[in-house]
Enzyme design. Structure first.
Site, mmCIF file in Angstrom:
data_model
loop_
_atom_site.group_PDB
_atom_site.id
_atom_site.type_symbol
_atom_site.label_atom_id
_atom_site.label_comp_id
_atom_site.label_asym_id
_atom_site.label_seq_id
_atom_site.Cartn_x
_atom_site.Cartn_y
_atom_site.Cartn_z
ATOM 1 N N HIS A 54 0.838 -1.188 0.000
ATOM 2 C CA HIS A 54 0.000 0.000 0.000
ATOM 3 C C HIS A 54 0.874 1.239 0.000
ATOM 4 O O HIS A 54 1.909 1.259 0.647
ATOM 5 C CB HIS A 54 -0.931 0.024 1.231
ATOM 6 C CG HIS A 54 -2.110 0.887 1.018
ATOM 7 N ND1 HIS A 54 -2.089 2.238 1.251
ATOM 8 C CD2 HIS A 54 -3.339 0.591 0.555
ATOM 9 C CE1 HIS A 54 -3.264 2.740 0.937
ATOM 10 N NE2 HIS A 54 -4.049 1.772 0.511
ATOM 11 N N ASP A 74 -7.890 -5.719 -0.391
ATOM 12 C CA ASP A 74 -8.236 -6.579 -1.526
ATOM 13 C C ASP A 74 -7.766 -8.015 -1.343
ATOM 14 O O ASP A 74 -8.217 -8.907 -2.058
ATOM 15 C CB ASP A 74 -7.635 -6.005 -2.816
ATOM 16 C CG ASP A 74 -8.220 -4.654 -3.142
ATOM 17 O OD1 ASP A 74 -9.447 -4.524 -3.037
ATOM 18 O OD2 ASP A 74 -7.464 -3.731 -3.477
#
Ligand code: COA
Length: 424
Positions: free
Chosen positions: A294, A358
């Protein structure tokens, strides 16, 4: 001392004077990047707007919407509550929540001309392309869509667009413009789930879990799709044009499209015993593991933790299948994902790279019988709340059209050969 030297000393003094160490470090990184590279790849760490919608504390793994923890909102509040909160900055009173729910229900139908285009679309088109095209088409029946500077109209238009969003998918999936007629819905989350899986939407426990997932995706500061919405909005393009661009951004595998890729990846791995080999092979070839990493989180993504700890144990329990939608194949994918998480934490944890939202969300959606190609549209159905809140906010700020600059790295001006001598 010359002016320049004084300015440089002033910069040094100002940096020294910043008490907040994190902020100080951010500014130093920006200055060093500029000095070393001359530009900011991917705009990493560059603030381009002041926003009040949400906040990510990437060091401690905390995400808040208007000051409230997203995970707590997911656990205790409804889609309508969070939508109201993101748009109005405060949670609604019970009557305000009911009113918003009614407005969603009253506005969910899409114009027949738009429904016809959705039914006519190629079945092979990716649902994210359908969603983006559907949103653009909705501008047709909205005669005042190009007037973007009226706050009240922007709020009303946002709610109408959010109401119609699931219908785009529902009409496309069912090939029926009246796919929901004759059915009443208690909540908007129930209607959204109905658009994907009518049977499941009759069971409250599934609607609740689905709603939690939508809320976890509702906003995430200036990510790539929200940036796209604001960048297009900064040119004073319509809400429909801005949201359609955001959807296209979200479809990318490095952004929301990762949830679909994670399930494909799990299907590619034969068993938990093959996971280590799979990961090491990928890392040796400098390939990305989907659902991992991320830009902002330097610790485990709180949304991923929530799904892992609060949702998956309800669906899966060791080797025992707990939910009706969980097939043996999916149970095995869950075990592969658990092993994958362990190996990823071992190999990439020291680089502060962790699973993101996700990584786990696809397993929940799969258990709900939703096809992987529709996963990212569900992400969008949560994120539409945040996109609209940011867009409405952007129309209120002192606008400066987004127009970054570049470091030109091409040819210097060249002479074109023109005239008879250039012809062969
Ligand atoms: N798998 C393996 N390595 C990864 C990785 C992943 N998923 N994500 C980041 N890295 C490594 C990179 O290889 C790079 O290593 P290096 O410094 O040795 O070259 C380093 O971490 C930085 O990666 P980078 O892509 O520059 O970070 P970023 O901040 O620009 O990108 C993402 C963030 C999300 C785009 C990136 O982590 C990614 O592509 N993840 C996979 C897709 C995904 O899950 N997206 C959903 C995000 S919610």
């Amino acid at each position: 001392m010359s002016d320049k030297k004084e300015t440089i000393k002033d910069i040094y003094d100002r940096l020294q004077g910043i008490e907040d160490e994190e902020l100080q470090e951010k500014y130093i990184t920006i200055i060093l990047t500029l000095l070393e590279k001359g530009y900011f790849p991917g705009l990493a760490g560059i603030p381009v707007v002041k926003s009040r919608v949400s906040k990510v504390d990437g060091e401690n793994g905390v995400l808040t919407y208007r000051g409230y923890k997203a995970t707590e909102l997911a656990q205790h509040y409804s889609y309508e509550d969070v939508c109201f909160l993101l748009l109005h900055e405060d949670l609604p009173l019970p009557e305000e929540r009911e009113k918003l729910c009614k407005r969603f229900m009253d506005n969910k139908e899409i114009d027949p001309s738009v429904a016809r285009t959705l039914v006519a679309m190629d079945d092979n088109l990716h649902p994210m392309n359908v969603l983006s095209a559907g949103v653009l088409n909705l501008q047709g029946p909205d005669k005042t869509a190009r007037e973007v500077l009226d706050y009240n109209q922007n709020m009303k238009r946002s709610i109408r667009l959010i109401a119609k969003f699931p219908s785009i998918i529902g009409v496309f999936r069912s090939n029926d413009p009246d796919y929901a007629s004759g059915r009443d819905f208690d909540t908007f989350a129930e209607y959204i789930l109905y658009s994907f899986n009518p049977e499941l939407s009759e069971k409250k426990e599934w609607v609740d879990m689905f709603e939690e997932l939508l809320i976890l995706h509702a906003d995430h500061t200036l990510n790539n799709s929200t940036f796209s919405a604001r960048a297009v909005g900064s040119a004073q393009a319509s809400l429909y044009s801005s949201i359609s661009s955001a959807i296209n951004s979200l479809s990318g595998p490095l952004h929301g499209g990762a949830n679909e890729r994670v399930i494909e990846m799990l299907a590619d791995i034969d068993s938990p015993a093959d996971v280590e080999k799979y990961v090491d092979h990928k890392l040796e070839r400098k390939e990305k593991i989907m659902g991992v990493g991320h830009r902002v989180y330097k610790t485990y993504d709180p949304r991923a933790i929530y799904i892992k700890e609060n949702m998956l144990p309800v669906l899966f329990n060791g080797k025992e299948v707990k939910a009706s939608g969980v097939t043996e194949e999916l149970q095995e994918q869950y075990e592969i994902a658990q092993k994958l998480e362990e190996v990823v934490l071992d190999r990439l944890g020291p680089k502060r790279i962790y699973p993101n939202v996700d990584f786990w969300s696809g397993l929940v959606l799969r258990a709900m019988g939703i096809e992987p190609s529709f996963f990212t549209t569900i992400f969008a159905l949560g994120r539409i709340m945040g996109w609209c809140a940011h867009w409405v906010e952007h129309m209120e700020v002192t606008n400066k059209i987004y127009r970054p600059t570049q470091l030109y790295d091409g040819f210097e001006e060249r002479e074109l050969l023109v005239g008879p001598e250039s012809e062969n």
